[in-house]
Scaffold this active site. Structure first.
Site, PDB file in Angstrom:
ATOM      1  N   SER A  40      -6.161   5.031   8.421  1.00 51.85           N
ATOM      2  CA  SER A  40      -6.977   4.671   7.316  1.00 51.85           C
ATOM      3  C   SER A  40      -6.125   3.569   6.669  1.00 51.85           C
ATOM      4  CB  SER A  40      -6.722   5.809   6.208  1.00 51.85           C
ATOM      5  OG  SER A  40      -7.106   5.639   5.197  1.00 51.85           O
ATOM      6  N   HIS A  66       0.623  -1.085   0.030  1.00 53.02           N
ATOM      7  CA  HIS A  66       0.134  -0.010   0.019  1.00 53.02           C
ATOM      8  C   HIS A  66       0.943   1.276   0.071  1.00 53.02           C
ATOM      9  CE1 HIS A  66      -4.140   1.501   0.415  1.00 53.02           C
ATOM     10  NE2 HIS A  66      -3.578   2.606   1.079  1.00 53.02           N
ATOM     11  N   LYS A 121      -7.608  -0.812   6.826  1.00 53.97           N
ATOM     12  CA  LYS A 121      -7.777  -1.474   5.503  1.00 53.97           C
ATOM     13  C   LYS A 121      -6.965  -2.752   5.508  1.00 53.97           C
ATOM     14  CE  LYS A 121      -7.191   1.951   2.563  1.00 53.97           C
ATOM     15  NZ  LYS A 121      -7.730   3.318   2.883  1.00 53.97           N
ATOM     16  N   ASP A 145     -13.711   3.541   7.538  1.00 54.57           N
ATOM     17  CA  ASP A 145     -12.608   4.207   6.569  1.00 54.57           C
ATOM     18  C   ASP A 145     -13.079   4.834   5.316  1.00 54.57           C
ATOM     19  OD1 ASP A 145      -9.821   5.355   5.846  1.00 54.57           O
ATOM     20  OD2 ASP A 145     -10.049   3.630   4.416  1.00 54.57           O
ATOM     21  N   ARG A 161     -12.475  13.137   4.159  1.00 52.90           N
ATOM     22  CA  ARG A 161     -11.212  13.844   4.357  1.00 52.90           C
ATOM     23  C   ARG A 161     -10.794  14.240   2.895  1.00 52.90           C
ATOM     24  NH1 ARG A 161      -7.728   9.253   5.751  1.00 52.90           N
ATOM     25  NH2 ARG A 161      -6.063  10.854   5.766  1.00 52.90           N
TER      26      ARG A 161
HETATM   27  N1  URA Z   1      -4.083   6.222   1.442  1.00 55.00           N
HETATM   28  C1  URA Z   1      -4.876   5.755   2.474  1.00 55.00           C
HETATM   29  O1  URA Z   1      -5.675   4.659   2.180  1.00 55.00           O
HETATM   30  N2  URA Z   1      -5.535   6.501   3.352  1.00 55.00           N
HETATM   31  C2  URA Z   1      -4.933   7.666   3.493  1.00 55.00           C
HETATM   32  O2  URA Z   1      -5.383   8.455   4.305  1.00 55.00           O
HETATM   33  C3  URA Z   1      -3.647   8.172   2.511  1.00 55.00           C
HETATM   34  C4  URA Z   1      -3.378   7.459   1.798  1.00 55.00           C
END
Ligand code: URA
Length: 433
Positions: free
Chosen positions: A183, A82, A187, A161, A168
Site C-alpha cells: 500500500s 510516509h 503510492k 490502493d 481494509r
Molecule cells: N499507511 C498506508 O498508506 N497504508 C497502509 O496500509 C498502512 C499505513
C-alpha cells in the site's frame, strides 16, 4: 481466472503468480471484482502472508493501476516521507514545511485515517476549504510555487490502493506486512519522488507491535524502493504511546502549528527533528549536524510556519488559520477524564487511545462515516507521569454528547497504573538503509 480460485489458493497457503496478482488488481480497480471477494483475499493474505516476490508484484500492480506522476516542471530533488500509521502522529505537518523552507521540493501523497490511526489528509481537511483533491497539473504548479503540496489519493494515482485501503480499514485487514508494504510503496512509486523517508512505527499504537515485525516491514519497503531506483531510508520510531498530546484532526493540526512556532511536546519535537534531518541527509543537504542546525533555524525564524501557511493558501485554505489557530472548529462537548487512583501511568495501550478518539468521531468505523474535525482527545498526563486520584489525565472533545461515556471507558481501560515509574523506551529505535 476466477477470484474464487485465487482466494482458495491463498487461503490454503499457496503462492500467487504475478499474472494472478495483476489480474486481481486490475479487476478490483475496474470494479469487476466485488468488495466481498477482495476482502476475503485480503483476509487470506492477512493469515498466510506473502513472499517477497508476491509483495513486490502486488506493489507494482497497484502502482501501475493508475498514472505515474512525472512532475517534469519541478526543479530539484523531490522528497517524500510516509509513516506506517500511529496515534497522534502529526509529524508530516511539521516536517514537510520544514524541509520545504530549506529548499527541498515536497510533493506528498497522503492517506486518510486507517483503523485506529489518523491520516494526514483528514487532518488537513480540518482547515476549512483545504483541498486535497488536486489535479496533477495543480499539484505541479503548487509544488513549483510554494515548494510543497500534500494531496490525497486521487483516482489517477494508485487507484487500486485507494479502494483497497478503504476496504481494509473496515475489514480488520490493515495490520499485515505485505498489505502495508505494498500500500505504502505503490503510492510512493506512483508519486515518483526521488527520495523517500519511511517512518515505521513500533509498539502498541502501531500496526506492527513488535520491533522485530517493524524492522521486517522497514526492510521490505526499503528493498522495494531501492529496487525501483529510489533513495529510501526508514526510521523505526516508538509508537507505544501517542505522539504528542493531541489525538484528533483539528487538535493535531493545532499541535503541529505549536511545534512550527518553536513549542510543542518534547517527544513530538524530537521525532520531527530526527525525521527532518534524515530527509535532508537523504537529499544530500549536508552532514547530520548541519541538517539539525538548519531545521532548528527555520523553526526559530518562522520560515517553516510561513511555508505551511503558503501551502494552505495554495490549496484553498485560509492561511490566517495557521497564524491564529483559534479559528479551528472546537467541540460542543468537552469532558475531563480523572485518574481513578494515585500512581504512575506505567503504560498505555496506545491503540485503545486511538480507538477512544475514533469513538468521539475523529475517525471512521464504516467507509461512509463522516469525520468530526473537532473530535479527539488531549492528554494532560502521559506514560511515566505520577498522578493523584481525581487529577485530570485527559480531555475528550466531541460534537455528540452520547459518545462521551464509551470513549471515557475506552481511555481509562487502556491506561495502566503502578507504584513505580516505567522504564523509558527510546523514541528512535533504529534506522534501516
Ligand atoms: N499507511 C498506508 O498508506 N497504508 C497502509 O496500509 C498502512 C499505513
Amino acid at each position: 481466472m476466477q477470484m474464487y480460485d485465487l482466494i482458495r489458493k491463498k487461503r490454503d497457503g499457496g503462492i500467487l503468480s504475478n499474472a494472478e496478482i495483476s489480474w486481481f488488481v486490475r479487476g478490483y480497480t475496474a470494479g469487476d471484482i466485488p468488495d466481498y471477494q477482495a476482502s476475503a483475499l485480503c483476509m487470506a493474505i492477512w493469515y498466510r502472508g506473502m513472499t517477497a516476490a508476491e509483495t513486490t508484484a502486488l506493489t507494482l500492480a497497484m502502482r501501475d493501476s493508475g498514472d505515474i506522476l512525472h512532475l517534469n516542471g519541478v526543479q530539484g530533488l523531490r522528497v517524500d516521507k510516509h509513516s506506517t500509521g500511529g496515534v497522534g502522529d502529526k509529524t508530516s505537518l511539521v516536517i514537510a514545511p520544514v524541509v520545504a523552507a530549506l529548499g527541498l521540493k515536497v510533493a506528498k501523497m497522503s492517506g486518510r485515517g486507517l483503523g485506529h490511526t489518523g491520516g494526514t489528509v483528514d487532518k488537513l481537511e480540518a482547515i476549512r476549504g483545504f483541498r486535497t483533491d488536486l489535479t496533477t497539473a495543480e499539484f505541479e504548479t503548487i509544488v513549483n510555487r510554494t515548494g510543497l503540496a500534500i494531496v490525497g489519493q486521487s483516482a489517477e494515482l494508485a487507484p487500486a490502493d485507494k479502494r483497497l485501503y478503504a476496504l481494509r480499514d473496515v475489514t480488520a485487514t490493515v495490520d499485515s506486512l505485505p498489505l502495508i508494504a505494498s500500500s505504502i510503496m505503490s503510492k510512493k512509486l506512483a508519486a515518483n519522488d526521488d527520495c523517500i523517508l519511511l517512518d515505521v512505527k513500533t509498539g502498541s499504537g502501531a500496526f506492527m507491535k513488535t520491533e522485530e515485525d517493524s524492522r521486517a516491514l522497514a526492510e521490505a519497503m526499503v528493498e522495494i524502493g531501492c529496487r525501483a531506483g529510489k533513495r529510501v531510508r526508514a526510521l523505526i520510531t516508538d509508537m507505544d504511546r501517542p505522539l504528542g498530546c493531541a489525538i484528533g484532526n483539528a487538535l493535531e493540526v493545532i499541535e503541529a502549528i505549536e511545534v512550527l512556532r518553536g513549542g510543542g511536546p518534547a517527544d513530538l519535537v524530537q521525532i520531527c527533528e530526527a525525521l527532518a534531518v534524515h530527509m535532508l541527509m537523504l537529499s544530500d543537504y549536508g552532514a547530520e549536524a548541519a541538517c539539525a542546525e538548519a531545521v532548528r533555524r527555520v523553526i526559530a525564524d518562522g520560515s517553516a510556519l510561513d511555508a505551511f501557511a503558503r501551502m494552505v493558501e495554495a490549496q484553498g485554505g485560509d492561511p490566517d488559520w495557521i497564524y491564529h489557530p483559534e479559528h479551528f472548529p472546537t467541540a460542543l462537548f468537552v469532558r475531563e477524564v480523572r485518574a481513578p487512583r494515585n500512581g504512575y501511568i506505567t503504560h498505555v495501550d496506545c491503540e485503545g487511545y486511538g480507538a477512544a478518539a475514533l469513538l468521539l468521531g475523529a475517525g471512521r468505523s464504516r467507509m461512509e462515516d463522516v469525520i468530526d474535525p473537532a473530535a479527539g482527545v488531549v492528554l494532560a498526563k502521559r506514560t511515566g507521569d505520577f498522578v493523584r486520584a481525581g487529577e485530570v489525565i485527559a480531555t475528550l472533545h466531541t460534537s455528540d454528547e452520547l459518545r462521551l461515556d464509551a470513549a471515557e471507558a475506552r481511555l481509562l481501560g487502556a491506561t495502566e497504573w503502578g507504584e513505580e515509574p516505567p522504564v523509558e523506551r527510546p523514541l528512535i529505535v533504529g534506522v534501516v538503509e
